[in-house]
Design an enzyme around this catalytic site. Structure first.
Site, PDB file in Angstrom:
ATOM      1  N   GLY A  46       2.631   2.539  10.798  1.00  0.00           N
ATOM      2  CA  GLY A  46       3.562   3.649  10.633  1.00  0.00           C
ATOM      3  C   GLY A  46       4.284   4.045  11.915  1.00  0.00           C
ATOM      4  N   HIS A  58      -9.524   1.195   5.065  1.00  0.00           N
ATOM      5  CA  HIS A  58      -8.246   1.416   5.751  1.00  0.00           C
ATOM      6  C   HIS A  58      -8.467   2.383   6.915  1.00  0.00           C
ATOM      7  CE1 HIS A  58      -4.123   2.547   6.559  1.00  0.00           C
ATOM      8  NE2 HIS A  58      -3.761   1.465   5.907  1.00  0.00           N
ATOM      9  N   GLU A  73      -5.238  -4.754  10.687  1.00  0.00           N
ATOM     10  CA  GLU A  73      -4.241  -3.688  10.830  1.00  0.00           C
ATOM     11  C   GLU A  73      -4.499  -2.936  12.130  1.00  0.00           C
ATOM     12  OE1 GLU A  73      -2.404  -2.624   6.715  1.00  0.00           O
ATOM     13  OE2 GLU A  73      -3.866  -1.140   7.318  1.00  0.00           O
ATOM     14  N   SER A  90       3.648  -1.916  10.334  1.00  0.00           N
ATOM     15  CA  SER A  90       5.096  -1.954  10.537  1.00  0.00           C
ATOM     16  C   SER A  90       5.737  -3.295  10.184  1.00  0.00           C
ATOM     17  CB  SER A  90       5.451  -1.529  11.968  1.00  0.00           C
ATOM     18  OG  SER A  90       5.038  -0.190  12.200  1.00  0.00           O
ATOM     19  N   ASN A 111       0.874  -1.177   0.000  1.00  0.00           N
ATOM     20  CA  ASN A 111       0.000   0.000   0.000  1.00  0.00           C
ATOM     21  C   ASN A 111       0.907   1.220   0.000  1.00  0.00           C
ATOM     22  OD1 ASN A 111      -1.778   2.070   0.483  1.00  0.00           O
ATOM     23  ND2 ASN A 111      -2.405   1.370   2.524  1.00  0.00           N
ATOM     24  N   GLU A 129      -6.843   4.788   7.938  1.00  0.00           N
ATOM     25  CA  GLU A 129      -6.620   6.214   7.612  1.00  0.00           C
ATOM     26  C   GLU A 129      -7.859   6.814   6.969  1.00  0.00           C
ATOM     27  OE1 GLU A 129      -2.968   5.574   5.483  1.00  0.00           O
ATOM     28  OE2 GLU A 129      -1.990   5.017   7.360  1.00  0.00           O
ATOM     29  N   LYS A 155       0.134   4.189  -0.241  1.00  0.00           N
ATOM     30  CA  LYS A 155      -0.524   5.367   0.361  1.00  0.00           C
ATOM     31  C   LYS A 155      -0.312   6.580  -0.545  1.00  0.00           C
ATOM     32  CE  LYS A 155      -0.198   3.167   4.841  1.00  0.00           C
ATOM     33  NZ  LYS A 155      -0.124   3.309   6.286  1.00  0.00           N
TER      34      LYS A 155
HETATM   35  P1  13P Z   1       3.150   0.575   7.685  1.00  0.00           P
HETATM   36  O1  13P Z   1       3.681  -0.704   7.091  1.00  0.00           O
HETATM   37  O2  13P Z   1       3.848   1.792   7.159  1.00  0.00           O
HETATM   38  O3  13P Z   1       3.054   0.508   9.166  1.00  0.00           O
HETATM   39  O4  13P Z   1       1.636   0.715   7.124  1.00  0.00           O
HETATM   40  C1  13P Z   1       0.771  -0.345   7.251  1.00  0.00           C
HETATM   41  C2  13P Z   1      -0.459  -0.032   6.495  1.00  0.00           C
HETATM   42  O5  13P Z   1      -1.242   0.813   6.885  1.00  0.00           O
HETATM   43  C3  13P Z   1      -0.703  -0.771   5.246  1.00  0.00           C
HETATM   44  O6  13P Z   1      -1.986  -0.549   4.756  1.00  0.00           O
END
Ligand code: 13P
Length: 261
Positions: free
Chosen positions: A179, A101, A173, A218, A10, A103, A12
């Site tokens: 992150g 997601h 997640e 992560s 992803n 976010e 992002k």
């Molecule tokens: P990170 O791997 O940067 O923690 O992000 C995970 C994520 O949100 C994947 O959709």
């Protein structure tokens, strides 16, 4: 039932034409040189929508699949400024799309009902939704993890039916691991994944057994194998580490080495 590992990147809201070209050169060098280094897993990249076409041209019909990060909840084209229809993503070669997601839930007001509509819209367009669920740190510390997972997954089961999961993927997640560099331990991940699979099994044991549940939060090259070897972890949804070719390929290699099929 053997579940094929899925390693999904992803990206992002990251990248540029130049940065994507460099990343893809790194990803493709490994796979093209030796035909396909990871024949027993699926690998997927989900770039920002504006780059889907250029990424598609670069990856062609090779082993890396294309996915999107979001889609409209609408099923038909029309006056929805700024939205992207599932059929448009399918036309560009996407086979998967991320929905729900954390976010999007946190920053763009997507509630369980919206997520369920997007899940349905994805399937109507022939895309496989990757449904993201996960608790915040506050919810975990308050002992609410299972309640949150049940609510988030249950909303989609109630709206779309358990049968829809035959063509879907679930991603656990935990928000506190995204992150942050703070990964869920393999035990925490396995417990949540087993709980989610149990929720699916209440409705349909066969579908529960065949549905892939990815872990995200992560994941890096050096912790991937420990997470992927958990019985109910069927792949990873990778954020930051998917922007570095060597890291993403190392995670793919870990999955290939563990290969469940
Ligand atoms: P990170 O791997 O940067 O923690 O992000 C995970 C994520 O949100 C994947 O959709």
């Amino acid at each position: 039932m053997q579940r094929r590992y899925l390693i999904a990147g992803n990206w992002k809201m990251n990248g540029s034409l130049a940065a994507n070209a460099e990343l893809l050169t790194g990803l493709l060098a490994r796979q093209n040189d030796r035909s396909n280094d990871f024949p027993d897993i699926e690998s997927l990249v989900c770039p920002p929508a504006v780059y889907l076409e250029s990424v598609r041209q670069r990856i062609g019909d090779g082993p890396i699949l294309l996915g999107a990060q979001n889609l409209s909840d609408q099923h038909k084209a029309g006056a929805y400024t700024g939205e992207i229809l599932g059929a448009m993503l399918a036309e560009l070669g996407c086979s998967y799309v991320i929905v729900g997601h954390s976010e999007r839930r946190a920053y763009y007001g997507e509630d369980d009902a919206t997520v369920a509509r997007k899940f349905a819209a994805a399937q109507a367009a022939g895309l496989r939704p990757i449904l993201c669920v996960g608790e915040t740190l506050e919810q975990r510390e308050g002992g609410m993890t299972e309640t949150v997972l049940e609510r988030q997954l249950g909303a989609v089961i109630a709206a779309c039916g358990i049968g829809a999961f035959a063509r879907a993927v679930v991603a656990y997640e935990p928000v506190w691991a995204i992150g942050t560099g703070r990964t869920a331990s393999p035990e925490q991940a396995q417990a949540a994944h087993a709980y989610l699979r149990g929720q699916l099994a209440v409705q349909d044991a066969k579908i529960a057994n065949s549905t892939r549940i990815l872990y995200g939060g992560s994941v890096k090259a050096d912790n991937a194998a420990a997470l992927l070897c958990c019985a109910d972890v069927d792949g990873g949804l990778i954020g930051g580490a998917s922007l570095k070719a060597a890291e993403f390929l190392a995670i793919c290699a870990a999955a290939q080495a563990l290969n469940k099929t």
